[in-house]
Design an enzyme around this catalytic site. Structure first.
Site: not given
Ligand code: UT7
Length: 331
Positions: A116, A256, A286
């Site tokens: 990225c 970004h 993204n």
């Molecule tokens: O561009 C290159 C660099 N990349 C980035 O900068 C991305 C950085 N990361 C992020 O933007 C975020 O971490 C994400 C958007 C990928 C994820 O958001 P998050 O707030 O970190 O969510 P998480 O992975 O901690 O997941 C929270 C909960 C989980 O459930 P439990 O374990 O709390 O029950 C996941 O299973 O949300 C669940 N979850 C979803 N629920 C509905 C994960 N993906 C989804 C989804 N829809 N698509």
């Protein structure tokens, strides 16, 4: 004689027609519009449909728009860099094909890959060629067909990424405009948090890798988020400090587009009002190497000669950094 700086003198962009909304994703994986919107800020993204169309298709369209807007003869371009994490093929440079297709027959061309941060790093590369006096017209294109490496059964990644391309022309400037300063970093500790396991020299393609879905992107979102939020904000703050820029001096942040929460954290750290923050994540998601030039293209009409722009990016590798650039024209 004043020092020659490297300015952006034209931009162009392209996104495919097909709109993949959060509602459509709800039919593919266990997710919902509310979760996606609040956690990422994304409402929809564009997907390139059609057999035989790769990243070059997007790059060519963006370059052609730039050429048309600037009434530029492609034969005058000396170098084309395609910043991309999804080249058409692993070996033949996508940029070489793009150059031939747009009629840039006097240019040499190559790809640049830093996930990225590809476009951000590419800005440094393009500017260096200009500042050194070696070339006078360098076209930098950021293009990615992320849908080609996304697993549409994996809700943690398929909601984030989209396809698109943007292009920027770099030319010499003698008024002190263009790229002023850069702070670029990388750290291999990040390699396991955001990656595509197979298809490279470490793990060549095999029946096994296909079966294990290792030709798709994998991301440990939470870990990447932590690194991204700290490093994007830190590098933007560092660039401001090093150049004695107060929040009032900064006209635009060009961040970004990975997650609205990361963008907000960066702009808060810089003390910037939302009105100075370029954002299109809600429409495109993204697009990896294309986010920064897509923003420039979307906001071009609002940019004024002399505006202070701070770019910031974070990506796989890890790779990240910030660039301070003075805008060089009124459109
Ligand atoms: O561009 C290159 C660099 N990349 C980035 O900068 C991305 C950085 N990361 C992020 O933007 C975020 O971490 C994400 C958007 C990928 C994820 O958001 P998050 O707030 O970190 O969510 P998480 O992975 O901690 O997941 C929270 C909960 C989980 O459930 P439990 O374990 O709390 O029950 C996941 O299973 O949300 C669940 N979850 C979803 N629920 C509905 C994960 N993906 C989804 C989804 N829809 N698509």
């Amino acid at each position: 004689m004043s020092k020659t700086t490297a300015a952006i003198t034209a931009v162009g962009s392209y996104v495919p027609d097909f709109v993949m909304t959060n509602k459509i994703l709800e039919t593919l994986v266990d997710t919902n519009d509310e979760w996606i919107t609040t956690r990422t800020g994304i409402k929809e993204r564009r997907i390139l449909k059609g057999e035989g169309l790769g990243t070059s298709y997007l790059a060519i369209k963006a370059a052609e728009q730039l050429l048309e807007k600037r009434k530029l003869d492609p034969k005058d371009i000396e170098l084309i860099i395609v910043a991309t994490a999804t080249p058409d093929m692993m070996v033949a440079a996508t940029a070489a094909y793009v150059a031939s297709e747009i009629g840039a027959t006097n240019a040499f061309a190559y790809d640049l890959q830093a996930a990225c941060s590809s476009f951000l790093y590419g800005m440094s590369t393009a500017a260096s060629y200009i500042e050194s006096g070696r070339y006078k017209k360098v076209l930098l294109i950021g293009a990615d067909k992320m849908s080609s490496i996304i697993d549409y059964t994996d809700r943690t990644t398929c909601i984030i990424f989209g396809d698109g391309a943007g292009a920027a022309l770099f030319e010499p400037n003698n008024e002190g405009l263009g790229l002023q300063d850069e702070y670029l970093r990388s750290d291999g500790v990040g390699r396991n948090f955001l990656k595509m396991d197979a298809g490279g020299s470490l793990l060549p393609a095999s029946e096994e890798t296909v079966k294990n879905r290792q030709h798709f992107i994998y991301q440990d979102g939470k870990s990447v988020f932590k690194f991204a939020v700290t490093n994007m904000a830190d590098s933007a703050a560092k660039i401001m400090e090093r150049n004695n820029l107060s929040h009032e001096d900064v006209d635009w942040l060009i961040p970004h587009q990975a997650n609205k929460r990361i963008i907000d954290a960066t702009s808060n750290r810089m003390g910037l009002d939302d009105s100075k923050v370029m954002m299109n994540i809600q429409r495109y998601g993204n697009t990896t190497s294309a986010t920064l030039p897509l923003l420039l293209s979307d906001y071009e009409s609002q940019l004024k000669k002399g505006d202070n722009l701070v770019f910031a990016a974070f990506g796989g590798g890890f790779t990240w950094g910030s660039i301070y650039l003075k805008w060089a024209y009124n459109s």
